[in-house]
Scaffold this motif. Structure first.
Motif, short mmCIF file in Angstrom:
data_model
loop_
_atom_site.label_atom_id
_atom_site.label_comp_id
_atom_site.label_asym_id
_atom_site.label_seq_id
_atom_site.Cartn_x
_atom_site.Cartn_y
_atom_site.Cartn_z
N LEU A 36 0.68 -1.14 0.04
CA LEU A 36 -0.20 0.01 -0.13
C LEU A 36 1.08 1.26 0.10
O LEU A 36 1.92 1.39 0.78
CB LEU A 36 -0.98 0.06 1.08
CG LEU A 36 -1.76 -1.04 1.49
CD1 LEU A 36 -2.43 -0.88 2.88
CD2 LEU A 36 -2.90 -1.27 0.32
N ASP A 95 3.21 -5.59 3.07
CA ASP A 95 3.53 -4.51 4.00
C ASP A 95 4.09 -5.26 5.44
O ASP A 95 4.36 -4.50 6.32
CB ASP A 95 2.26 -3.65 4.18
CG ASP A 95 2.15 -2.75 3.03
OD1 ASP A 95 3.14 -1.92 2.71
OD2 ASP A 95 0.89 -2.75 2.44
N GLU A 127 5.87 -2.77 13.12
CA GLU A 127 5.31 -1.81 14.24
C GLU A 127 3.99 -1.86 14.22
O GLU A 127 3.27 -1.81 15.30
CB GLU A 127 6.01 -0.40 13.86
CG GLU A 127 5.60 0.36 14.92
CD GLU A 127 5.97 1.90 14.88
OE1 GLU A 127 5.95 2.59 14.02
OE2 GLU A 127 6.93 2.24 16.07
N ASP A 128 3.26 -2.07 13.19
CA ASP A 128 1.77 -1.65 13.20
C ASP A 128 1.25 -2.94 13.78
O ASP A 128 -0.25 -2.67 13.81
CB ASP A 128 1.35 -1.49 11.73
CG ASP A 128 1.88 -0.25 11.26
OD1 ASP A 128 1.81 0.60 11.94
OD2 ASP A 128 2.20 -0.14 9.95
N ARG A 154 -3.68 -6.00 5.20
CA ARG A 154 -2.65 -6.30 6.34
C ARG A 154 -3.07 -6.90 7.46
O ARG A 154 -2.36 -7.37 8.60
CB ARG A 154 -2.16 -4.76 6.99
CG ARG A 154 -1.51 -4.06 5.97
CD ARG A 154 -0.59 -3.03 6.25
NE ARG A 154 0.54 -3.76 7.26
CZ ARG A 154 1.43 -2.78 7.81
NH1 ARG A 154 1.38 -1.61 7.88
NH2 ARG A 154 2.19 -3.63 8.52
N GLY A 205 1.60 2.05 14.51
CA GLY A 205 2.22 3.40 14.15
C GLY A 205 1.41 4.56 14.81
O GLY A 205 2.01 5.62 14.61
N ARG A 246 -6.31 4.22 10.06
CA ARG A 246 -6.07 3.06 10.41
C ARG A 246 -6.47 2.73 11.92
O ARG A 246 -6.50 1.62 12.30
CB ARG A 246 -4.64 2.60 10.30
CG ARG A 246 -3.97 2.90 8.78
CD ARG A 246 -4.52 1.83 7.93
NE ARG A 246 -4.00 2.23 6.44
CZ ARG A 246 -2.94 1.50 6.16
NH1 ARG A 246 -2.17 1.00 7.06
NH2 ARG A 246 -2.34 1.85 4.95
N HIS A 253 0.03 8.28 10.16
CA HIS A 253 0.22 7.68 11.59
C HIS A 253 0.60 8.80 12.67
O HIS A 253 1.31 9.84 12.02
CB HIS A 253 0.87 6.67 11.58
CG HIS A 253 0.54 5.12 11.17
ND1 HIS A 253 1.29 4.36 10.18
CD2 HIS A 253 -0.48 4.61 11.35
CE1 HIS A 253 0.53 3.13 9.89
NE2 HIS A 253 -0.31 3.27 10.39
N GLN A 310 6.89 3.58 0.26
CA GLN A 310 5.74 2.77 0.71
C GLN A 310 5.11 3.53 1.86
O GLN A 310 4.36 2.49 2.55
CB GLN A 310 6.13 1.48 0.81
CG GLN A 310 6.65 0.68 -0.14
CD GLN A 310 5.76 0.65 -1.65
OE1 GLN A 310 5.60 1.63 -2.28
NE2 GLN A 310 5.26 -0.45 -1.86
N ASP A 311 5.53 4.65 1.96
CA ASP A 311 4.73 5.58 3.29
C ASP A 311 5.44 4.93 4.49
O ASP A 311 4.74 5.10 5.76
CB ASP A 311 3.31 5.24 3.39
CG ASP A 311 2.42 5.97 2.11
OD1 ASP A 311 3.09 6.64 1.74
OD2 ASP A 311 1.35 5.74 2.06
N CYS A 314 8.77 2.25 11.86
CA CYS A 314 7.41 1.11 11.41
C CYS A 314 8.48 -0.23 11.13
O CYS A 314 7.60 -1.48 11.10
CB CYS A 314 6.87 1.40 10.01
SG CYS A 314 6.84 3.12 9.84
C1 CIR Z 1 0.72 0.76 4.95
O1 CIR Z 1 0.13 1.56 4.26
O2 CIR Z 1 0.77 0.27 5.80
C2 CIR Z 1 2.32 0.46 4.64
N1 CIR Z 1 2.55 0.74 3.27
C3 CIR Z 1 3.26 1.36 5.45
C4 CIR Z 1 2.98 1.19 6.98
C5 CIR Z 1 3.76 2.44 7.68
N2 CIR Z 1 3.77 1.92 9.07
C6 CIR Z 1 3.91 2.79 9.96
O3 CIR Z 1 4.16 4.04 9.74
N3 CIR Z 1 4.02 2.68 11.28
#
Ligand code: CIR
Length: 253
Positions: free
Chosen positions: A18, A60, A65-66, A85, A115, A131, A161, A242-243, A248
């Motif tokens: 994502l 992802d 961390e998420d 995810r 996050g 999220r 986040h 990828q953000d 993370c």
């Molecule tokens: C997402 O959109 O979930 C991943 N591409 C990026 C997650 C980044 N996680 C974070 O900032 N804790």
């Protein structure tokens, strides 16, 4: 003091994860190299690193961390808000059983991404984002309350986040970017302000005696060094696409 970190290697499917950024497609080989350097940086901070194998089913899943929030009293398995995810938590549950006797869970309809959770000593700040919803944040507050932790819930305006834009460095020093600059919830901290053009570096990680920062953000690096911390820089370009921020990529405990 952190003794341990958990990371997950990237799989080839990482490039299909994502993202909302317009920075282009990540390069798998380059991301692998950057991930290895990240693991080395963690080791340099004096922690043992558990490196989980990549999981192609979850593009992802390197953003571990998420999936959890780890404290000295318990582990909490989250309920990630992105459907693609959500299954990542099943793998993480099994891993955490090796480290924790007490594991708590966020349950649907509550959603929460790690996050969005920042710990400052015995207090948590939880962001409400795309999220993490209010039900998830309130469950989190109730659960952590049992262990003597307080929680402040903060609705986000723009950031992906919570920790995309605010991170605690220790010693009352708080790194703040964008909407968190002079935010009333953080008025008691010594704020280290990240310049607008360096916003990505609002996500740094304090690990024992060091602060790990993304490479290429001289202003932020200098401010952190001036506070007396030893800075370790790591290349994050492929994860940024990828953000993903620096924090993370690991769970630290
Ligand atoms: C997402 O959109 O979930 C991943 N591409 C990026 C997650 C980044 N996680 C974070 O900032 N804790």
């Amino acid at each position: 003091m952190f003794n341990h970190a958990i990371v997950r290697k990237i799989g080839k499917s990482f490039v299909n994860g994502l993202t909302t950024s317009d920075l282009g497609n990540p390069n798998y080989e380059k991301a692998l190299v950057q991930h290895e350097a990240y693991v080395e940086a963690l080791k340099q901070c004096g922690v043992k690193v558990t490196v989980l194998e990549s999981d192609e089913r979850y593009p992802d899943s390197t953003f571990v961390e998420d999936t959890a929030v780890l404290t000295s009293k318990c582990a909490l398995v989250t309920n990630p808000g992105a459907e693609s995810r959500n299954g990542e938590i099943n793998e993480m549950k099994a891993v955490l059983k090796d480290f924790y006797d007490t594991i708590e869970y966020i349950q649907s309809p509550g959603m929460l991404d790690g996050g969005d959770v920042m710990q400052v000593e015995d207090h948590f700040y939880v962001g409400l984002s795309t999220r993490t919803n209010e039900a998830g944040a309130l469950q989190f507050k109730d659960i952590m309350g049992k262990y003597g932790y307080g929680t402040t819930i903060i609705p986000l305006k723009k950031f992906f986040h919570l920790k995309t834009g605010v991170n605690y460095l220790g010693d009352n020093n708080l790194l703040v970017a964008g909407e968190f600059i002079n935010h009333e919830a953080f008025s008691s901290f010594n704020q280290i302000i990240v310049k607008e053009e360096e916003e990505y570096s609002g996500n740094c990680v304090r690990m024992n005696d060091c602060v790990i920062v993304p490479k290429g953000f001289e202003g932020t690096k200098k401010k952190i060094e001036e506070l007396g911390y030893t800075v370790i820089e790591v290349e994050m370009t492929e994860f940024q696409k990828q953000d993903g921020g620096l924090s993370c990529l690991s769970l630290r405990f």
